[in-house]
Design an enzyme around this catalytic site. Structure first.
Site, PDB file in Angstrom:
ATOM      1  N   ASP A  69     -11.132  -8.380  -5.269  1.00 25.54           N
ATOM      2  CA  ASP A  69     -11.030  -8.470  -3.817  1.00 25.54           C
ATOM      3  C   ASP A  69     -12.345  -7.915  -3.280  1.00 25.54           C
ATOM      4  O   ASP A  69     -12.651  -6.732  -3.495  1.00 25.54           O
ATOM      5  CB  ASP A  69      -9.829  -7.612  -3.399  1.00 25.54           C
ATOM      6  N   LYS A 110       0.813  -1.228   0.000  1.00 24.31           N
ATOM      7  CA  LYS A 110       0.000   0.000   0.000  1.00 24.31           C
ATOM      8  C   LYS A 110       0.844   1.276   0.000  1.00 24.31           C
ATOM      9  O   LYS A 110       0.878   2.030   0.958  1.00 24.31           O
ATOM     10  CB  LYS A 110      -0.975  -0.010   1.180  1.00 24.31           C
TER      11      LYS A 110
END
Ligand code: GTP
Length: 352
Positions: A215, A157
């Site tokens: 996801d 991230k």
């Protein structure tokens, strides 16, 4: 399979059931992964549980309905993704060099898993990660590779991703590598194990394939995933029938002039009354949508009541909640289980 997370981004739906058990195109989400695993030749699955662990045993038992043998391990305190994999090690079968497939329990994927395992074997890799290209890689683990497909870094991230290739949450581990993860501790594969393996010079391969992948960690993605399975955008052997514009389960009652579209699922015992329009949504068991209500891109929890005339767009309604006539609820709003919205003059929007 890693199924121990609390699923906080999917609250309030995950207050009563863990994310992998939420009804998705008519079956618990994980049933899509289990049937695909069986289709790919996998015979033994270990579920690494923590949050609401008992519900997994109730849902899947020994696994024989899926043609699988399922074992369960439990973390009384969540050990993270790496700790969860390590905790499952004692129940894994096979020798130290055998490939072990690890799957996040919240991913819908149509990629060629046997091809990923083949690559892993051919390269004699420590770990082989499935990688997919996405438009906004900053929300995921960004995984650059060299010209041979070898992973050069694992950047979890990061605000300035160096590639749009991300970690898709499906790994093949050499069995002996799992044993090197410290036992009984909180470990993240994304933050610790993978960067550590790369730094130590171990062969970590990327298996890049841009097949269907999603996801389902957020409400928007969850509803999208369920609709995609119903519509046939992702083939799932767990879908009861043939793909179509909607899926109406068992004893659900849908008025002849109600309109269902966009891959909407209507759960067991749910009721859709005359003239209601429901598109791209998941209506859980026992919920009811009143005459003339409009529901788009939303999740309606178990036994929730949406009274005629209400308009819902991109919202999550908790189990047993009540939305009175005339309410307009839009983008991102979440109503907690059992909440009652009676006032017809209320307009809620998270964007306001
Ligand atoms: P959020 O709270 O919404 O981020 O969801 P989550 O708790 O599921 O976390 P995340 O989406 O990052 O988890 C990815 C996968 O790993 C999911 O399938 C989780 O069930 C699983 N997972 C996350 N943390 C743990 C853990 O501590 N133990 C185990 N066994 N699985 C975990």
């Amino acid at each position: 399979m890693l199924v121990g997370g609390k699923g906080t981004r999917l609250r309030p739906l995950t207050l009563s059931a863990p994310k992998p058990l939420l009804p998705t195109a008519g079956v618990p989400f994980l049933a899509h992964q289990l049937t695909r695993a069986a289709e790919c030749g996998i015979t033994h699955v270990v579920l690494a549980t923590s949050y609401r662990a008992e519900m997994f045993t109730e849902a899947f038992g020994t696994g024989e309905d899926f043609g699988l043998s399922i074992d369960y391990v439990h973390e009384s305190e969540p050990l993270g993704t790496g700790g969860g994999i390590r905790n499952a090690a004692a129940l894994l079968r096979g020798g130290p060099d055998d490939p072990i497939v690890v799957l996040n329990g919240d991913v819908l994927t149509g990629h060629d898993l046997p091809a990923q395992v083949d690559l892993h074997r051919k390269k004699d890799a420590a770990v082989t990660l499935h990688l997919v290209p996405v438009e906004d890689p900053s929300r995921y683990g960004c995984v650059p590779t060299d010209s041979s497909g070898r992973v050069t870094a694992f950047l979890e991230k990061t605000p300035n991703p160096v590639t749009n290739q991300i970690n898709a949450g499906c790994y093949v581990f050499r069995r002996s590598v799992i044993d090197t993860i410290p036992a009984g501790q909180v470990v993240s594969v994304e933050r610790e194990t993978f960067p550590g393996l790369i730094a130590s010079g171990a062969v970590v391969m990327g298996y890049a394939e841009a097949a269907y992948w999603l996801d389902v960690g957020t409400p928007e993605a969850f509803v999208r995933g369920s609709c995609d399975v119903v519509l046939g955008a992702l083939h799932s052997p767990a879908l009861g029938g043939t793909p179509g514009v909607c899926l109406v389960l068992g004893d659900a009652r849908v008025a002849p002039d109600a309109q269902l579209s966009g891959g909407t699922t209507v759960g067991y015992g749910a009721v859709i009354q005359a003239g209601a329009i429901v598109s791209g949504s998941v209506v859980f068991d026992g919920a009811s949508i009143g005459a003339g209500a409009v529901v788009r891109d939303s999740i309606i929890g178990r036994d929730a009541t949406i009274v005629g005339g209400a308009l819902l767009d991109g919202v999550v309604i908790g189990d047993g909640a009540y939305v009175g006539p005339g309410n307009e609820l839009t983008r991102g709003l979440r109503l907690w289980p059992g909440a009652r919205l009676e006032d017809t003059s209320v307009r809620f929007s998270s964007d306001a």
